[in-house]
Design a protein around this motif. Structure first.
Motif, PDB file in Angstrom:
ATOM      1  N   PRO A   1       0.696  -1.350   0.018  1.00  0.00           N
ATOM      2  CA  PRO A   1       0.158   0.104   0.108  1.00  0.00           C
ATOM      3  C   PRO A   1       0.957   1.127  -0.025  1.00  0.00           C
ATOM      4  CG  PRO A   1      -0.252  -1.222   2.262  1.00  0.00           C
ATOM      5  CD  PRO A   1       0.868  -2.073   1.414  1.00  0.00           C
ATOM      6  N   LEU A   2       0.390   2.435  -0.604  1.00  0.00           N
ATOM      7  CA  LEU A   2       1.009   3.625  -0.605  1.00  0.00           C
ATOM      8  C   LEU A   2       0.972   4.246   1.005  1.00  0.00           C
ATOM      9  CD1 LEU A   2      -0.598   5.103  -3.940  1.00  0.00           C
ATOM     10  CD2 LEU A   2       1.546   4.178  -3.605  1.00  0.00           C
ATOM     11  N   SER A   3       2.044   5.016   1.087  1.00  0.00           N
ATOM     12  CA  SER A   3       2.186   5.811   2.353  1.00  0.00           C
ATOM     13  C   SER A   3       1.538   7.077   2.123  1.00  0.00           C
ATOM     14  CB  SER A   3       3.687   5.895   2.724  1.00  0.00           C
ATOM     15  OG  SER A   3       4.236   6.896   1.811  1.00  0.00           O
ATOM     16  N   PRO A   4       1.132   7.632   3.273  1.00  0.00           N
ATOM     17  CA  PRO A   4       0.221   8.948   3.196  1.00  0.00           C
ATOM     18  C   PRO A   4       1.332   9.856   2.464  1.00  0.00           C
ATOM     19  CG  PRO A   4       0.393   7.850   5.184  1.00  0.00           C
ATOM     20  CD  PRO A   4       1.143   7.232   4.761  1.00  0.00           C
ATOM     21  N   GLU A   5       2.527   9.854   2.286  1.00  0.00           N
ATOM     22  CA  GLU A   5       3.471  10.927   1.538  1.00  0.00           C
ATOM     23  C   GLU A   5       3.286  10.372   0.146  1.00  0.00           C
ATOM     24  OE1 GLU A   5       7.712  10.940   2.714  1.00  0.00           O
ATOM     25  OE2 GLU A   5       7.315  11.663   4.779  1.00  0.00           O
ATOM     26  N   GLN A   6       3.233   9.086  -0.247  1.00  0.00           N
ATOM     27  CA  GLN A   6       3.417   8.883  -1.550  1.00  0.00           C
ATOM     28  C   GLN A   6       1.699   9.381  -2.075  1.00  0.00           C
ATOM     29  OE1 GLN A   6       4.120   4.799  -0.744  1.00  0.00           O
ATOM     30  NE2 GLN A   6       6.054   4.826  -2.190  1.00  0.00           N
ATOM     31  N   VAL A   7       0.735   9.250  -1.416  1.00  0.00           N
ATOM     32  CA  VAL A   7      -0.422   9.467  -1.823  1.00  0.00           C
ATOM     33  C   VAL A   7      -0.525  11.059  -2.204  1.00  0.00           C
ATOM     34  CG1 VAL A   7      -2.974   9.663  -1.034  1.00  0.00           C
ATOM     35  CG2 VAL A   7      -1.592   7.869  -0.658  1.00  0.00           C
ATOM     36  N   GLY A   8       0.212  11.859  -1.328  1.00  0.00           N
ATOM     37  CA  GLY A   8       0.046  13.361  -1.335  1.00  0.00           C
ATOM     38  C   GLY A   8       0.686  13.818  -2.598  1.00  0.00           C
ATOM     39  N   ARG A   9       1.989  13.064  -2.830  1.00  0.00           N
ATOM     40  CA  ARG A   9       2.591  13.425  -4.066  1.00  0.00           C
ATOM     41  C   ARG A   9       1.858  13.047  -5.324  1.00  0.00           C
ATOM     42  NH1 ARG A   9       8.571  10.915  -2.475  1.00  0.00           N
ATOM     43  NH2 ARG A   9       8.826  12.346  -0.778  1.00  0.00           N
ATOM     44  N   LEU A  10       1.152  11.905  -5.159  1.00  0.00           N
ATOM     45  CA  LEU A  10       0.252  11.747  -6.450  1.00  0.00           C
ATOM     46  C   LEU A  10      -0.936  12.497  -6.814  1.00  0.00           C
ATOM     47  CD1 LEU A  10       0.600   7.752  -6.052  1.00  0.00           C
ATOM     48  CD2 LEU A  10       1.862   9.366  -7.823  1.00  0.00           C
ATOM     49  N   GLN A  11      -1.298  12.974  -5.682  1.00  0.00           N
ATOM     50  CA  GLN A  11      -2.554  13.838  -5.644  1.00  0.00           C
ATOM     51  C   GLN A  11      -2.264  15.000  -6.535  1.00  0.00           C
ATOM     52  OE1 GLN A  11      -3.630  14.279  -1.765  1.00  0.00           O
ATOM     53  NE2 GLN A  11      -5.376  12.545  -1.883  1.00  0.00           N
TER      54      GLN A  11
END
Length: 58
Positions: free
Chosen positions: A34-44
Motif C-alpha cells: 500500500p502507498l504511504s500517506p506521503e506517496q498519496v500526497g505526491r500523487l494527488q
C-alpha cells in the motif's frame, strides 16, 4: 481504470496479448504494498480534480 475489466474485454475480442498484458498489470497491482500517506500526497498533485479539455496548437 479496471485492469480486470480490460483483460476480460481483450479476451472477448480474442486479443490474447492484450489479455495477458492487463492480467500482468493486475498481478503487479495486487502484489504492490500500500502507498504511504506521503506517496498519496505526491500523487494527488498529479491528478486533475476536474479534467479539462486540452487542445494543441495546429
Amino acid at each position: 481504470m479496471d485492469a480486470e475489466k480490460l483483460a476480460a474485454e481483450a479476451a472477448a475480442r480474442g486479443d490474447k496479448a492484450g489479455e495477458a498484458y492487463w492480467l500482468g498489470v493486475l498481478k503487479c497491482v495486487n502484489e504492490a504494498p500500500p502507498l504511504s500517506p506521503e506517496q498519496v500526497g505526491r500523487l494527488q498533485v498529479l491528478i486533475w480534480a476536474e479534467p479539462e479539455l486540452h487542445t494543441t496548437a495546429a
